[in-house]
Design a protein around this motif. Structure first.
Motif, PDB file in Angstrom:
ATOM      1  N   ARG A 384       0.819  -1.208   0.000  1.00 11.61           N
ATOM      2  CA  ARG A 384       0.000   0.000   0.000  1.00 11.61           C
ATOM      3  C   ARG A 384       0.863   1.273   0.000  1.00 11.61           C
ATOM      4  N   ILE A 385       0.252   2.365  -0.419  1.00 11.62           N
ATOM      5  CA  ILE A 385       0.887   3.685  -0.350  1.00 11.62           C
ATOM      6  C   ILE A 385       0.614   4.209   1.056  1.00 11.62           C
ATOM      7  N   ASN A 386       1.484   3.903   1.985  1.00 11.76           N
ATOM      8  CA  ASN A 386       1.097   4.069   3.392  1.00 11.76           C
ATOM      9  C   ASN A 386       2.188   4.664   4.280  1.00 11.76           C
ATOM     10  N   GLN A 387       3.103   5.451   3.700  1.00 17.07           N
ATOM     11  CA  GLN A 387       4.158   6.020   4.534  1.00 17.07           C
ATOM     12  C   GLN A 387       4.308   7.518   4.280  1.00 17.07           C
ATOM     13  N   HIS A 388       4.643   8.242   5.336  1.00 20.93           N
ATOM     14  CA  HIS A 388       4.946   9.669   5.248  1.00 20.93           C
ATOM     15  C   HIS A 388       6.261   9.853   4.502  1.00 20.93           C
ATOM     16  N   PHE A 389       6.320  10.811   3.611  1.00 17.02           N
ATOM     17  CA  PHE A 389       7.521  11.069   2.827  1.00 17.02           C
ATOM     18  C   PHE A 389       8.754  11.235   3.728  1.00 17.02           C
ATOM     19  N   GLY A 390       8.598  11.970   4.817  1.00 22.37           N
ATOM     20  CA  GLY A 390       9.734  12.256   5.680  1.00 22.37           C
ATOM     21  C   GLY A 390      10.270  11.061   6.428  1.00 22.37           C
ATOM     22  N   HIS A 391       9.495   9.965   6.483  1.00 20.48           N
ATOM     23  CA  HIS A 391       9.928   8.783   7.221  1.00 20.48           C
ATOM     24  C   HIS A 391      10.527   7.713   6.319  1.00 20.48           C
ATOM     25  N   ALA A 392      10.537   7.968   5.019  1.00 20.08           N
ATOM     26  CA  ALA A 392      10.969   6.947   4.060  1.00 20.08           C
ATOM     27  C   ALA A 392      12.486   6.840   4.008  1.00 20.08           C
ATOM     28  N   ASP A 424      17.558  19.998   4.652  1.00 24.63           N
ATOM     29  CA  ASP A 424      17.634  20.444   3.263  1.00 24.63           C
ATOM     30  C   ASP A 424      18.700  19.694   2.471  1.00 24.63           C
ATOM     31  N   GLN A 425      19.820  19.413   3.106  1.00 24.82           N
ATOM     32  CA  GLN A 425      20.888  18.706   2.398  1.00 24.82           C
ATOM     33  C   GLN A 425      20.438  17.296   2.032  1.00 24.82           C
ATOM     34  N   ARG A 426      19.737  16.647   2.957  1.00 26.08           N
ATOM     35  CA  ARG A 426      19.219  15.317   2.653  1.00 26.08           C
ATOM     36  C   ARG A 426      18.168  15.382   1.557  1.00 26.08           C
ATOM     37  N   LEU A 427      17.372  16.430   1.559  1.00 28.31           N
ATOM     38  CA  LEU A 427      16.358  16.571   0.523  1.00 28.31           C
ATOM     39  C   LEU A 427      17.009  16.708  -0.853  1.00 28.31           C
ATOM     40  N   ASP A 428      18.120  17.404  -0.920  1.00 30.00           N
ATOM     41  CA  ASP A 428      18.839  17.506  -2.190  1.00 30.00           C
ATOM     42  C   ASP A 428      19.287  16.123  -2.659  1.00 30.00           C
ATOM     43  N   SER A 429      19.756  15.294  -1.730  1.00 27.35           N
ATOM     44  CA  SER A 429      20.183  13.933  -2.085  1.00 27.35           C
ATOM     45  C   SER A 429      18.991  13.096  -2.548  1.00 27.35           C
ATOM     46  N   ILE A 430      17.848  13.318  -1.911  1.00 31.78           N
ATOM     47  CA  ILE A 430      16.638  12.584  -2.293  1.00 31.78           C
ATOM     48  C   ILE A 430      16.217  12.972  -3.704  1.00 31.78           C
ATOM     49  N   CYS A 448       7.285  22.116   2.720  1.00 28.39           N
ATOM     50  CA  CYS A 448       8.623  22.444   2.227  1.00 28.39           C
ATOM     51  C   CYS A 448       9.141  21.406   1.229  1.00 28.39           C
ATOM     52  N   PRO A 449       9.149  20.115   1.579  1.00 22.35           N
ATOM     53  CA  PRO A 449       9.635  19.145   0.592  1.00 22.35           C
ATOM     54  C   PRO A 449       8.746  19.063  -0.640  1.00 22.35           C
ATOM     55  N   ARG A 450       7.429  19.248  -0.454  1.00 19.66           N
ATOM     56  CA  ARG A 450       6.535  19.235  -1.616  1.00 19.66           C
ATOM     57  C   ARG A 450       6.921  20.348  -2.594  1.00 19.66           C
ATOM     58  N   LYS A 452       9.753  21.911  -2.934  1.00 25.07           N
ATOM     59  CA  LYS A 452      11.063  21.727  -3.546  1.00 25.07           C
ATOM     60  C   LYS A 452      11.020  20.627  -4.609  1.00 25.07           C
ATOM     61  N   LEU A 453      10.265  19.560  -4.346  1.00 29.07           N
ATOM     62  CA  LEU A 453      10.116  18.496  -5.339  1.00 29.07           C
ATOM     63  C   LEU A 453       9.433  19.034  -6.601  1.00 29.07           C
ATOM     64  N   GLU A 454       8.359  19.789  -6.403  1.00 28.15           N
ATOM     65  CA  GLU A 454       7.626  20.308  -7.551  1.00 28.15           C
ATOM     66  C   GLU A 454       8.462  21.314  -8.333  1.00 28.15           C
ATOM     67  N   LYS A 455       9.298  22.070  -7.624  1.00 24.36           N
ATOM     68  CA  LYS A 455      10.197  22.999  -8.302  1.00 24.36           C
ATOM     69  C   LYS A 455      11.201  22.232  -9.161  1.00 24.36           C
ATOM     70  N   ALA A 456      11.552  21.013  -8.731  1.00 20.89           N
ATOM     71  CA  ALA A 456      12.476  20.169  -9.489  1.00 20.89           C
ATOM     72  C   ALA A 456      11.763  19.414 -10.604  1.00 20.89           C
ATOM     73  N   GLY A 457      10.463  19.675 -10.783  1.00 23.71           N
ATOM     74  CA  GLY A 457       9.715  19.033 -11.858  1.00 23.71           C
ATOM     75  C   GLY A 457       9.141  17.687 -11.508  1.00 23.71           C
ATOM     76  N   ILE A 458       9.042  17.382 -10.210  1.00 23.10           N
ATOM     77  CA  ILE A 458       8.511  16.091  -9.752  1.00 23.10           C
ATOM     78  C   ILE A 458       7.147  16.309  -9.117  1.00 23.10           C
ATOM     79  N   GLU A 459       6.122  15.732  -9.689  1.00 19.99           N
ATOM     80  CA  GLU A 459       4.770  15.854  -9.144  1.00 19.99           C
ATOM     81  C   GLU A 459       4.663  15.105  -7.825  1.00 19.99           C
ATOM     82  N   VAL A 460       3.920  15.662  -6.881  1.00 20.98           N
ATOM     83  CA  VAL A 460       3.692  15.021  -5.586  1.00 20.98           C
ATOM     84  C   VAL A 460       2.200  14.782  -5.416  1.00 20.98           C
ATOM     85  N   ASN A 461       1.822  13.570  -4.983  1.00 18.71           N
ATOM     86  CA  ASN A 461       0.401  13.254  -4.852  1.00 18.71           C
ATOM     87  C   ASN A 461       0.153  12.461  -3.572  1.00 18.71           C
TER      88      ASN A 461
END
Length: 489
Positions: A384-392, A424-430, A448-450, A452-461
């Motif tokens: 399932r899609i069942n985890q928080h982004f920050g805990h992955a 933020d540094q870890r987010l850049d690595s992600i 914040c991560p949403r 930054k991801l969208e700014k990088a061209g990655i859709e978040v849902n």
């Protein structure tokens, strides 16, 4: 102090029915899904359906346990540096504790009582399970007397396997993993500096020739005895990467059931020869491209996590530190109740999951020609899609198109939220790890991560939180192109 081991007989398969779903054949080169059942003989299906390494689907539900009882090794690999008393590295050959067979039995009982998902006990070193055969054999024999329904498997380089093949067959070991990195000794000489065979150390091309011949013999012997063989190959750029196409062809001809390409791990901090000589690791894109070249009917394992030799838990997690020997009582009894109840739940879950997969495939098949998209899913397992982004700590990567939803790989990532705060540094690595990925589906994500991801061209849902992965991805994909169609209109 002597230990008390209470043996309770189990019904066959723990008393839990093993449904054989009547479905269509395998739609991809991955292996071990319920949709594969029709294509597999009954005895093969029973062997793979609950094994998290041999079944892509089973790894969502079932756990493995490795016991580090075999420290001796008969070859040296340029990518390997076995470390003991090490809790900080996650790679093959590393353990926190070396165990005796008696200690291993206590540990297996403790884990089986606590980890209801446990289905497989493996011995993967930290040396070679066949070279250290007496310890491997004794461990399996002791565990079989107490927990007769757990599956056994072992990993080996194959050099000594022929010497213990009769024992392997008698002990009802259904699964053996062979690491085969070459079928050309000249290439092998770049990977293996030496082997120890027939009481002699061999080096160079002659060492690789002996190893190759013994590995081919091991494959033949395993096939003769009906033992399923998974072949692992380490992808080493500019050494054996293109050669692995030939390795795959040869091992298929020899009867390998499953093929797994693992990326080289060569962090200099690990102290391996390849690490110290700055041999580079393959990129995610290089690994995926090679796997795609093999997607011609070859059964590929794409969900490998390159586990430690003392790993415990679901693939993608390691609970080994919770079961160090100082935390395990001297006396304990095995209680099969939790594992039996869990298998009942999984049998029901699998039925629902299969229906959702069928519905997802139907929904996608109704779409007109649309592009193939790579999407990352954040999941705590269970399908399932069942985890928080920050805990992955990893992404599961899927390919989505009108032809269906296909698991491609996983990508390890640093933990974004540490002690409640994002980094933020870890987010850049992600974001770097998401190269080539067009969308991330998760249960929750912070602003914040949403952004930054969208700014990088990655859709978040997050609209499909807690849905089955295939159901959520198919709904997201259909909705995405419905929106595009509406904008065009």
């Amino acid at each position: 102090m002597s230990q008390l081991i209470h043996i309770q007989p189990l019904e066959p398969n723990g008393g839990i029915p093993s449904p054989r779903p009547a479905t269509q054949g395998c739609a991809s080169s991955a292996c071990g899904k319920m949709s594969d059942a029709k294509d597999l003989a009954d005895d093969i299906w029973e062997k793979v359906k609950d094994h998290p390494c041999y079944s892509e689907e089973a790894h969502q539900y079932f756990a493995r346990m490795h016991v580090a009882v075999a420290p001796a090794c008969n070859i040296q690999c340029n990518y390997c540096n076995r470390k003991y008393d090490c809790a900080n590295e996650s790679r093959p050959g590393v353990v926190s504790e070396r165990l005796t067979p008696e200690q291993a039995l206590r540990k297996v009982i403790a884990v089986a009582n606590e980890v209801s998902q446990l289905s497989v006990l493996g011995i993967a070193g930290p040396g070679d399970a066949c070279y250290d055969w007496e310890k491997t054999k004794e461990t399996f024999e002791q565990v079989a007397k107490v927990i007769p329904d757990v599956k056994f498997c072992l990993s080996t380089n194959g050099l000594a396997l022929a010497d213990c093949i009769d024992d392997i067959a008698k002990m009802n070991i259904d699964h053996v993993t062979l690491t085969i990195n070459m079928v050309d000794p000249e290439i092998g000489a770049k990977i293996y500096p030496w082997i120890f065979f027939e009481n002699k150390r061999w080096t160079g091309i002659e060492a690789s020739r002996i190893l190759h011949e013994r590995q081919m013999l091991a494959l033949e012997l395993l096939k003769e005895r009906g033992i399923l063989t998974k072949v692992n190959s380490v992808m080493i750029p500019n050494i054996n990467d293109t050669h692995l196409l030939e390795v795959n062809r040869v091992v298929k001809e020899k009867g390998a059931f499953l093929y797994n390409i693992m990326p080289l791990i060569s962090d200099p901090a690990h102290g391996t020869h390849f690490g110290l000589t700055r041999q580079r690791e393959p990129s995610h894109q290089e690994l995926m491209a090679l796997q795609n070249q093999l997607a011609d009917g070859t059964k590929l394992m794409r969900h490998c996590r390159q586990c430690r030799a003392d790993a415990i838990g679901l693939l993608g997690e390691d609970r080994g530190q919770a079961f160090s020997m100082d935390k395990i009582p001297e006396t304990l009894e095995y209680n099969p109740a939790n594992r039996a109840s869990y298998r009942e739940i999984v049998a029901q879950e699998r039925g629902e999951h299969l229906e959702q997969k069928k519905s997802a495939e139907k929904k996608l098949a109704e779409l007109e020609a649309k592009p193939t998209i790579l999407a990352a899913v954040v999941s705590k397992q269970g399908g399932r899609i069942n985890q928080h982004f920050g805990h992955a700590q990893e992404f599961q990567i899927y390919e989505v198109s009108p032809y269906g939803v296909k698991f491609i790989s996983h990508r390890k990532i640093p933990l974004y939220c540490a002690e409640g705060n994002g980094d933020d540094q870890r987010l850049d690595s992600i974001i770097t790890a998401l190269e080539g990925i067009q969308a991330v589906l998760c249960a929750r994500i912070g602003d914040c991560p949403r952004e930054k991801l969208e700014k990088a061209g990655i859709e978040v849902n997050v609209d499909y939180a807690h849905d089955w992965i295939e159901s959520g991805l198919s709904s997201w994909y259909a909705a995405r192109f419905s929106k595009e169609n509406r904008r065009i209109a």
